[in-house]
Motif scaffolding. Structure first.
Motif, mmCIF file in Angstrom:
data_model
loop_
_atom_site.group_PDB
_atom_site.id
_atom_site.type_symbol
_atom_site.label_atom_id
_atom_site.label_comp_id
_atom_site.label_asym_id
_atom_site.label_seq_id
_atom_site.Cartn_x
_atom_site.Cartn_y
_atom_site.Cartn_z
ATOM 1 N N GLN B 118 0.839 -1.210 0.000
ATOM 2 C CA GLN B 118 0.000 0.000 0.000
ATOM 3 C C GLN B 118 0.873 1.260 0.000
ATOM 4 O O GLN B 118 0.621 2.205 -0.745
ATOM 5 C CB GLN B 118 -0.898 0.001 1.236
ATOM 6 N N PHE B 137 -9.848 7.161 -4.152
ATOM 7 C CA PHE B 137 -8.542 7.240 -3.495
ATOM 8 C C PHE B 137 -8.318 8.640 -2.909
ATOM 9 O O PHE B 137 -7.875 8.784 -1.762
ATOM 10 C CB PHE B 137 -7.422 6.909 -4.495
ATOM 11 N N GLU B 140 -10.182 9.340 0.253
ATOM 12 C CA GLU B 140 -9.593 8.616 1.382
ATOM 13 C C GLU B 140 -8.266 9.248 1.797
ATOM 14 O O GLU B 140 -7.957 9.354 2.987
ATOM 15 C CB GLU B 140 -9.391 7.136 0.975
ATOM 16 N N HIS B 141 -7.482 9.704 0.787
ATOM 17 C CA HIS B 141 -6.172 10.289 1.051
ATOM 18 C C HIS B 141 -6.303 11.604 1.827
ATOM 19 O O HIS B 141 -5.465 11.928 2.681
ATOM 20 C CB HIS B 141 -5.441 10.522 -0.281
ATOM 21 N N LYS B 144 -6.795 10.267 5.417
ATOM 22 C CA LYS B 144 -5.746 9.438 6.025
ATOM 23 C C LYS B 144 -4.340 9.987 5.832
ATOM 24 O O LYS B 144 -3.445 9.663 6.616
ATOM 25 C CB LYS B 144 -5.845 8.004 5.490
ATOM 26 N N TYR B 150 -5.789 1.904 3.457
ATOM 27 C CA TYR B 150 -6.636 2.476 2.402
ATOM 28 C C TYR B 150 -7.486 1.372 1.751
ATOM 29 O O TYR B 150 -6.955 0.481 1.103
ATOM 30 C CB TYR B 150 -5.759 3.098 1.308
#
Lengths: 168, 511
Positions: B118, B137, B140-141, B144, B150
């Motif tokens: 990852q 993505f 989520e990025h 996080k 992820y």
């Protein structure tokens, strides 16, 4: 009606056999849940067992009892000629006289070294199978088509509406 | 080469054969498996019971273990079962030699994405994230920022490792091995993704099991090992010995994990407990609470995350279930992990799983755009919204009775490679041979070509409008043009009591 007969003779106390027999009986119950099915314990007499008892491990095997061939023959002869029998057995108690010619029998051979009595399966109404093929066997029993013969031509009822695509 | 263990590179077996150790292949709670210089042989060395992961050196314990391995050789194993069995004990070491095939890797390594993989993708995110996944993505990025796990990146791993279809096929093969084992009355005992191996190459899906040393006849006494998260509650609690029913539990957990990327009891009860830990600085007492919850989970006291009757531990994580489970598979898992969790006898037998998993796999096609596989009945790729690729659909029937299909096989057609149609389309489902090749289908510029692998089969073909739709004996290969396929094409495979009619359809557009 389907009958599942659990051989309760002393030889079935051999290592692993009782567990295998119960696991196979449970599988038959699961795979044929939509069918009329009864479970029986065959020792010195044939007694009905509730499907729930397959879950509670209460079936007993007593070494002093020998499953009696004639008892099984008498039991099956009283059932409807359309009935089908699954016999979960290592075969040590099976004899020719266990089977009558009016019924269909499937002997599921429990135990690796089964079996000393293979010759009894030469009758056309007895099929002996290893547990490994029980699943496809049940599939075949439950799905008997009207004909396996090669058709001469395509039947129009086989064609799907919308089979062809506009792009083709 | 032999990891951090203080062992010689050369080991002698009981027949005085010398084995030269190579790298470590896998490691579990009970031992370490090494490759040897002979690519077809592996060596397992046993670890002691402590947490320090030391090899067994005590002579009494070594002798007990070697006795145990020797007894495995007397079990009534089915022939040609792909399980790496002990073939020779080691001399003076607690371990044994086993036969294996090359170029295999653990389910864990092939199907479960590690943290390092990852992180590598995040570093290369400009290039490594495909367009269809980018919005997911980036959302989520934002949250996080390079830390944590992820879920979006699991999709990349899924696509790169053969998609859901390869997992379904691999699980079907594994369930077939277990079915053959169970059919002789044996129990495997310690099933987990670390003990199941699959071909590294995606061209094949050969599956093997290792760590056979706990196998025994069901109902017999023995060690009741289990891998954390995979142990059946009755075994964890010490109420029952390992059994075929506990094997079914472990298999279902593995099935759920590999298909959804999450575990069947890791629901909100676990997540909320972890959040509580972070909110509270009393780390000692919270750690103790967490252990209690983990123990509760292992003991079957938390609900199955997909249990429709108990939402106390539901989960929103993992793959959307409708993308990975057919209704039949969902039902089997619910019966095992839900209803059968604390009632072992309610669990479905392992014999149900191979067919249902293979049926599920054969309903999937691979997207030509994102390489994810999906159920063709969805009509378009649910991941990137692209239409169903050009695919073949073969439906077989019992005899000429088309009221109920016997099997349905779907597969995308691509220019460069023939599509292998498995034997399960035309023959009774066999645990040993269902995945053998029955025929090959190749895409041509003006249609398709079919070639049966077994020349002894009596196969007939018929096309609407050709020879009045009559069935003609097939010799060699059969070429079907676009027009023939459009009109309606059938095969008939003749086999005394098992004949099958096969309807051929084409889905999707010509590329």
């Amino acid at each position: 009606m389907y009958h599942v007969i659990l051989d309760g003779s002393g030889s079935m106390t051999g290592p692993g056999r009782k567990s295998l027999q119960l696991n196979l009986a449970r599988f038959i119950r699961q795979a044929m849940s939509a069918q009329s099915i009864k479970f029986w314990h065959w020792q010195s007499q044939v007694t009905e067992i509730s499907p729930q008892s397959l879950s509670n491990d209460i079936i007993e095997y007593k070494n002093q009892y020998q499953s009696e061939a004639q008892v099984l023959a008498d039991f099956t002869s009283k059932q409807s000629y359309e009935d089908v029998f699954f016999i979960l057995s290592d075969g040590f108690s099976l004899e020719k006289k266990c089977f009558n010619s009016n019924h269909r029998y499937y002997w599921i051979m429990v135990g690796s070294e089964a079996n000393p009595n293979l010759s009894i399966t030469k009758k056309s109404n007895i099929t002996s199978v290893h547990p490994e093929v029980l699943s496809p066997l049940i599939d075949e029993i439950l799905n008997v088509p009207k004909s396996f013969e090669k058709p001469l031509v395509i039947d129009s009822s086989w064609l799907m509406s919308g089979t062809s695509k506009d792009e083709w | 080469m032999t990891s951090n263990f203080n062992i010689p590179n050369n080991l002698l077996d009981e027949h005085f054969q010398k084995h030269i150790l190579d790298c470590e292949l896998s490691r579990g709670g009970q031992g370490v498996v090494f490759k040897t210089k002979d690519p077809h042989l592996l060596i397992k060395l046993c670890l002691g019971e402590g947490s320090d992961q030391k090899l067994v050196t005590d002579s009494t314990q070594t002798s007990t273990l070697l006795d145990k391995f020797m007894r495995i050789g007397f079990l009534p194993m089915p022939s040609n079962l792909p399980i790496a069995m002990p073939v020779a004990n080691l001399r003076d070491k607690a371990g044994y030699v086993m036969r294996f095939i090359t170029d295999m890797e653990e389910f864990t390594d092939q199907f479960i994405q590690g943290r390092k993989a990852q992180k590598d993708i995040i570093k290369e995110s400009d290039k490594a994230i495909p367009d269809w996944l980018r919005p997911f993505f980036e959302d989520e990025h934002q949250i996080k920022k390079g830390t944590g796990f992820y879920h979006s990146l699991e999709y990349i791993h899924l696509a790169n490792s053969g998609g859901t279809r390869r997992r379904l096929l691999a699980l079907s093969q594994c369930a077939s091995i277990l079915s053959r084992l169970h059919a002789t009355g044996l129990v495997y005992v310690d099933l987990s993704p670390g003990n199941v191996f699959i071909s590294q190459s995606h061209e094949f899906e050969h599956v093997w099991l290792i760590d056979a040393d706990n196998m025994r006849l069901d109902g017999m006494k023995g060690d009741n090992y289990y891998t954390p998260e995979y142990g059946a509650p009755e075994v964890v609690k010490g109420q029952s010995a390992s059994s075929q029913l506990s094997d079914c539990h472990a298999f279902s957990v593995m099935c759920f994990k590999l298909l959804t990327n999450t575990l069947p009891y890791n629901g909100i009860a676990i997540v909320e407990d972890v959040n509580d830990d972070w909110a509270n600085d009393d780390s000692v007492s919270q750690e103790s609470d967490k252990l209690t919850l983990d123990q509760k989970k292992e003991r079957g006291e938390l609900a199955y995350v997909d249990d429709p009757k108990d939402e106390s531990n539901r989960s929103n994580s993992g793959m959307p279930r409708e993308l990975v489970f057919t209704p039949e598979l969902k039902k089997l898992l619910l019966k095992t992990l839900g209803e059968g969790k604390l009632a072992p006898f309610k669990r479905p037998s392992i014999y149900h799983f191979p067919k249902v998993l293979a049926q599920s796999a054969d309903k999937q096609v691979a997207c030509s755009n994102c390489q994810m596989t999906f159920f063709v009945e969805k009509g378009k790729c649910p991941y990137c919204d692209i239409k169903v690729p050009l695919s073949i659909k073969l439906t077989s029937f019992y005899g000429t009775d088309i009221s109920k299909p016997f099997w349905e096989f779907n597969h995308e057609l691509v220019n460069s490679k023939s599509c292998k149609v498995p034997n399960r389309l035309i023959d009774a489902f066999s645990y040993s041979h269902n995945n053998d090749e029955a025929l090959l289908v190749s895409k041509e510029t003006d249609g398709i070509t079919l070639k049966f692998s077994n020349d002894n089969l009596s196969v007939y073909s018929a096309v609407v409008g050709v020879e009045q739709g009559g069935f003609i004996r097939l010799h060699g290969s059969l070429h079907l043009s676009h027009k023939m396929l459009q009109k309606g094409t059938f095969l008939f495979v003749e086999n005394e009591h098992k004949s099958k009619l096969i309807r051929i359809e084409i889905l999707g557009e010509i590329m």
